[in-house]
Write an enzyme that holds these catalytic residues in place. Sequence first.
Site, PDB file in Angstrom:
ATOM      1  N   PRO A 236      -5.318   2.379   4.405  1.00 37.81           N
ATOM      2  CA  PRO A 236      -6.139   2.450   3.181  1.00 37.81           C
ATOM      3  C   PRO A 236      -5.809   1.287   2.252  1.00 37.81           C
ATOM      4  CG  PRO A 236      -4.398   4.096   3.120  1.00 37.81           C
ATOM      5  CD  PRO A 236      -4.329   3.466   4.475  1.00 37.81           C
ATOM      6  N   VAL A 238      -5.881  -1.203  -0.931  1.00 37.38           N
ATOM      7  CA  VAL A 238      -6.114  -1.320  -2.373  1.00 37.38           C
ATOM      8  C   VAL A 238      -5.951  -2.787  -2.709  1.00 37.38           C
ATOM      9  CG1 VAL A 238      -5.277  -0.747  -4.683  1.00 37.38           C
ATOM     10  CG2 VAL A 238      -5.300   1.002  -2.903  1.00 37.38           C
ATOM     11  N   ASP A 416      -1.133  -1.564   1.473  1.00 36.91           N
ATOM     12  CA  ASP A 416      -1.352  -0.305   2.172  1.00 36.91           C
ATOM     13  C   ASP A 416      -0.921   0.842   1.250  1.00 36.91           C
ATOM     14  OD1 ASP A 416      -1.334   1.923   3.822  1.00 36.91           O
ATOM     15  OD2 ASP A 416      -0.486   0.858   5.554  1.00 36.91           O
ATOM     16  N   HIS A 417      -1.902   1.645   0.829  1.00 37.71           N
ATOM     17  CA  HIS A 417      -1.614   2.688  -0.151  1.00 37.71           C
ATOM     18  C   HIS A 417      -0.808   3.838   0.451  1.00 37.71           C
ATOM     19  CE1 HIS A 417      -1.821   4.398  -4.021  1.00 37.71           C
ATOM     20  NE2 HIS A 417      -3.052   4.035  -4.344  1.00 37.71           N
ATOM     21  N   ARG A 418      -0.644   3.864   1.758  1.00 38.80           N
ATOM     22  CA  ARG A 418       0.235   4.857   2.361  1.00 38.80           C
ATOM     23  C   ARG A 418       1.695   4.529   2.074  1.00 38.80           C
ATOM     24  NH1 ARG A 418      -1.428   4.343   8.525  1.00 38.80           N
ATOM     25  NH2 ARG A 418      -0.963   2.193   7.910  1.00 38.80           N
TER      26      ARG A 418
END
Length: 444
Positions: A236, A238, A416-418
């Site tokens: 994901p 951002v 990576d928003h994880r």
Amino acid sequence: MTNVQQFHLPDVGEGLTEAEIVTWLVAAGDVVEVNQILVEIETAKSLVELPSPFAGEVTELHAEPGDTVEVGKPIISIATAGATTPTPSIPEARPATEDEPKLLVGYGAKETSGRRRRRGAATPAPAAATPAPAAATPAPAAATPAPAAVRSGPVRCKPPVRKLAKVLGVDLAEVTPTGLDGIVTRADVLAASTKTPDVMPPPAVAESSVDEIRIPIKGVRKHTAAAMVSSAFTAPHVTEFVTLDITATMELRERLASRRDMKDVKLSPLTFIARAFLRAMERTPSSNSRWDEEAQEIVQLRDINLGIAAATPRGLVVPNIRAAQRLSLAELADAIADLATTARAGRTTPEAMSHGTATISNFGVFGVDTGTPILNPGETVILGVGTISRRPWVVGEGVDERIEPRWVTTLALSFDHRVMDGQQGSELLADTAAVLRDPALAVL
């Protein structure tokens, strides 16, 4: 007694499954030595040279330039003297015996010191052990003005030259070679042709109609497309942006460039941006991490292997600088310059594009202000750098506030928003910008 050995396309790194034949450097009838370069192939990552595991006479090429061959499939047959144990499908896995010359260690970028043996430069002993039939020597050879040593065997030339000769109706046996070691060149064929020289082989790009041109998706372009699609739909993304005044960094660059110990160092603005990004990443450890889906763990890494995205005629490649945070400014500048030169020459090895942990994409060199970079698969951050230009900028405060021309750029950070939340991503970008506004902050 002769034995025909087949050389199978090896996996040159990173579990690649196929490669494209780019240029054959030998032809049927040529005598080759162990470690002599046979062919250039293009993998999904780079251009690679393959050395010969055998010494003997080439009997057959199993693929043409432009063909895509699967790993493990035969690409060339070589007749060797004496009974020899057949080679396995992946030849580099075969250990060399004491009496057998060891193969070159690894594939990829060639040395420029003349290690490469030219076609037909083998000693005459192997040729004597495998005599060619009398018909192999063209009848009109005695009338050919070339020296007898050059015309005593098969005509030496590269496959594209052979193809051109066929199109132009030129008998290669009648052509006087001017290339090194008696190799017939393209110019030799054109000089011997009675047809107009604009009659050329059709281009590799297939035209399906007058309104469209179809370009095969393969090699680096195919790999990049697959990797970017996987990254975009797995991590994901951002993306955050900051526009900043980097005049202080540009002035520091000018001062350092005038130093005697920096006269041979290419201090590009990208070097300073990379240095600021590395410093900020060290202060944000989560940025140098990877997401392990199978183990359900976030793996933090000690060294920052900084990738620099490079546009090449074959597509985008991202070689990386190992442990870049440990380098001095001059060492980092040299590493970036070497990386770019190697990439433009198409000589980046698969190993150089492996194990990257973060990337910088400098799309500003194309006059672009900003963009939304896609993460390199397996990495957590990528920094996009926009064009650096002189712009009007408000400086000073209160009664001292004024507009001046300043050096300004826009940075775009995708993460990576994880692995990183918004605060960590924002702090990483803000810290990078702060060091570029005031380079003295790099010492903190």
